[in-house]
Design a protein around this motif. Sequence first.
Motif, PDB file in Angstrom:
ATOM      1  N   ALA A 122       0.832  -1.202   0.000  1.00 17.95           N
ATOM      2  CA  ALA A 122       0.000   0.000   0.000  1.00 17.95           C
ATOM      3  C   ALA A 122       0.866   1.251   0.000  1.00 17.95           C
ATOM      4  O   ALA A 122       0.648   2.177  -0.787  1.00 17.95           O
ATOM      5  N   HIS A 123       1.877   1.263   0.853  1.00 19.82           N
ATOM      6  CA  HIS A 123       2.758   2.421   0.955  1.00 19.82           C
ATOM      7  C   HIS A 123       3.519   2.648  -0.348  1.00 19.82           C
ATOM      8  O   HIS A 123       3.595   3.775  -0.844  1.00 19.82           O
ATOM      9  N   THR A 124       4.060   1.585  -0.920  1.00 23.40           N
ATOM     10  CA  THR A 124       4.828   1.680  -2.152  1.00 23.40           C
ATOM     11  C   THR A 124       3.996   2.216  -3.312  1.00 23.40           C
ATOM     12  O   THR A 124       4.456   3.033  -4.103  1.00 23.40           O
ATOM     13  N   LEU A 125       2.758   1.753  -3.417  1.00 23.39           N
ATOM     14  CA  LEU A 125       1.901   2.131  -4.541  1.00 23.39           C
ATOM     15  C   LEU A 125       1.028   3.350  -4.259  1.00 23.39           C
ATOM     16  O   LEU A 125       0.230   3.756  -5.098  1.00 23.39           O
ATOM     17  N   GLY A 126       1.152   3.921  -3.067  1.00 30.19           N
ATOM     18  CA  GLY A 126       0.372   5.105  -2.728  1.00 30.19           C
ATOM     19  C   GLY A 126      -1.100   4.814  -2.514  1.00 30.19           C
ATOM     20  O   GLY A 126      -1.957   5.647  -2.811  1.00 30.19           O
ATOM     21  N   LEU A 127      -1.400   3.626  -2.000  1.00 32.04           N
ATOM     22  CA  LEU A 127      -2.773   3.215  -1.737  1.00 32.04           C
ATOM     23  C   LEU A 127      -2.989   3.085  -0.244  1.00 32.04           C
ATOM     24  O   LEU A 127      -2.034   3.017   0.526  1.00 32.04           O
ATOM     25  N   SER A 128      -4.222   3.000   0.181  1.00 28.83           N
ATOM     26  CA  SER A 128      -4.508   2.733   1.582  1.00 28.83           C
ATOM     27  C   SER A 128      -4.495   1.219   1.805  1.00 28.83           C
ATOM     28  O   SER A 128      -4.693   0.441   0.868  1.00 28.83           O
ATOM     29  N   TRP A 129      -4.280   0.813   3.046  1.00 29.63           N
ATOM     30  CA  TRP A 129      -4.293  -0.611   3.378  1.00 29.63           C
ATOM     31  C   TRP A 129      -5.646  -1.237   3.038  1.00 29.63           C
ATOM     32  O   TRP A 129      -5.703  -2.305   2.448  1.00 29.63           O
ATOM     33  N   PRO A 130      -6.781  -0.579   3.371  1.00 26.01           N
ATOM     34  CA  PRO A 130      -8.075  -1.169   3.010  1.00 26.01           C
ATOM     35  C   PRO A 130      -8.252  -1.356   1.499  1.00 26.01           C
ATOM     36  O   PRO A 130      -8.880  -2.314   1.069  1.00 26.01           O
ATOM     37  N   THR A 131      -7.675  -0.448   0.696  1.00 24.61           N
ATOM     38  CA  THR A 131      -7.774  -0.601  -0.758  1.00 24.61           C
ATOM     39  C   THR A 131      -7.025  -1.840  -1.218  1.00 24.61           C
ATOM     40  O   THR A 131      -7.536  -2.626  -2.022  1.00 24.61           O
ATOM     41  N   VAL A 132      -5.822  -2.044  -0.693  1.00 23.98           N
ATOM     42  CA  VAL A 132      -5.053  -3.244  -1.037  1.00 23.98           C
ATOM     43  C   VAL A 132      -5.808  -4.489  -0.590  1.00 23.98           C
ATOM     44  O   VAL A 132      -5.910  -5.468  -1.329  1.00 23.98           O
ATOM     45  N   ASN A 133      -6.360  -4.453   0.600  1.00 30.36           N
ATOM     46  CA  ASN A 133      -7.112  -5.584   1.122  1.00 30.36           C
ATOM     47  C   ASN A 133      -8.322  -5.892   0.240  1.00 30.36           C
ATOM     48  O   ASN A 133      -8.613  -7.058  -0.039  1.00 30.36           O
ATOM     49  N   LEU A 134      -9.011  -4.860  -0.223  1.00 38.06           N
ATOM     50  CA  LEU A 134     -10.165  -5.042  -1.103  1.00 38.06           C
ATOM     51  C   LEU A 134      -9.753  -5.662  -2.442  1.00 38.06           C
ATOM     52  O   LEU A 134     -10.436  -6.548  -2.957  1.00 38.06           O
ATOM     53  N   ILE A 135      -8.618  -5.232  -2.998  1.00 35.28           N
ATOM     54  CA  ILE A 135      -8.113  -5.805  -4.249  1.00 35.28           C
ATOM     55  C   ILE A 135      -7.852  -7.294  -4.077  1.00 35.28           C
ATOM     56  O   ILE A 135      -8.206  -8.106  -4.927  1.00 35.28           O
ATOM     57  N   VAL A 136      -7.239  -7.668  -2.956  1.00 33.56           N
ATOM     58  CA  VAL A 136      -6.947  -9.079  -2.685  1.00 33.56           C
ATOM     59  C   VAL A 136      -8.241  -9.877  -2.542  1.00 33.56           C
ATOM     60  O   VAL A 136      -8.374 -10.970  -3.108  1.00 33.56           O
ATOM     61  N   LYS A 137      -9.204  -9.332  -1.789  1.00 33.76           N
ATOM     62  CA  LYS A 137     -10.489 -10.035  -1.619  1.00 33.76           C
ATOM     63  C   LYS A 137     -11.197 -10.241  -2.944  1.00 33.76           C
ATOM     64  O   LYS A 137     -11.739 -11.297  -3.201  1.00 33.76           O
ATOM     65  N   ARG A 138     -11.191  -9.203  -3.791  1.00 39.19           N
ATOM     66  CA  ARG A 138     -11.832  -9.330  -5.104  1.00 39.19           C
ATOM     67  C   ARG A 138     -11.142 -10.385  -5.954  1.00 39.19           C
ATOM     68  O   ARG A 138     -11.800 -11.175  -6.627  1.00 39.19           O
ATOM     69  N   ALA A 139      -9.828 -10.422  -5.908  1.00 35.98           N
ATOM     70  CA  ALA A 139      -9.078 -11.426  -6.679  1.00 35.98           C
ATOM     71  C   ALA A 139      -9.392 -12.822  -6.173  1.00 35.98           C
ATOM     72  O   ALA A 139      -9.562 -13.758  -6.969  1.00 35.98           O
ATOM     73  N   ASP A 140      -9.471 -12.981  -4.847  1.00 29.89           N
ATOM     74  CA  ASP A 140      -9.809 -14.289  -4.268  1.00 29.89           C
ATOM     75  C   ASP A 140     -11.211 -14.722  -4.689  1.00 29.89           C
ATOM     76  O   ASP A 140     -11.446 -15.894  -4.998  1.00 29.89           O
ATOM     77  N   THR A 141     -12.156 -13.780  -4.713  1.00 25.69           N
ATOM     78  CA  THR A 141     -13.537 -14.071  -5.108  1.00 25.69           C
ATOM     79  C   THR A 141     -13.602 -14.485  -6.575  1.00 25.69           C
ATOM     80  O   THR A 141     -14.306 -15.428  -6.942  1.00 25.69           O
ATOM     81  N   GLU A 142     -12.838 -13.791  -7.421  1.00 25.48           N
ATOM     82  CA  GLU A 142     -12.825 -14.110  -8.842  1.00 25.48           C
ATOM     83  C   GLU A 142     -12.244 -15.501  -9.112  1.00 25.48           C
ATOM     84  O   GLU A 142     -12.648 -16.191 -10.037  1.00 25.48           O
ATOM     85  N   ARG A 143     -11.262 -15.901  -8.287  1.00 28.30           N
ATOM     86  CA  ARG A 143     -10.645 -17.226  -8.448  1.00 28.30           C
ATOM     87  C   ARG A 143     -11.584 -18.346  -8.008  1.00 28.30           C
ATOM     88  O   ARG A 143     -11.459 -19.470  -8.437  1.00 28.30           O
ATOM     89  N   SER A 144     -12.507 -18.029  -7.095  1.00 25.92           N
ATOM     90  CA  SER A 144     -13.403 -19.060  -6.548  1.00 25.92           C
ATOM     91  C   SER A 144     -14.432 -19.526  -7.534  1.00 25.92           C
ATOM     92  O   SER A 144     -14.871 -18.930  -8.406  1.00 25.92           O
TER      93      SER A 144
END
Length: 144
Positions: A122-144
Amino acid sequence: MIRRPVLGACREWRGCKHESGYDLLHVRPRMVKVHRVMLEARIGEDLGERFALHRCDNPPYIHPDHLHPGDAQRNLRDAMEPGRWDPREFGARATRRRKVTPEIQESVLADLAAGGNKNATAHTLGLSWPTVNLIVKRADTERS
């Protein structure tokens, strides 16, 4: 397990989490933040209106030695020091946050796949932690 040189090994909560990344535990009749429970157990008293602050600057970490009590002002100061939160993005200006593009999503997932952690990504890409977490959750959902 991540190690902080001064603090030692961190412990990440693997149970239920709030959308902001904070750890949750169901203690009837309500949900409580695990890091608060861990700190209260370590210091032997109820925090009351005080906050349970993270020395390791990562919401899901619950190692009691990495937590300390503090007030709202100290919490904000701690958040601004490492650049986790910018008060200029609060309120009306928050609507101007940049859109998370597919390229940003790919960068987040690639960084995490390479062994990065969500906070550093999040820090490296200039994003918030919740935004990174949401991206991961969406990716996990898409894989399911």
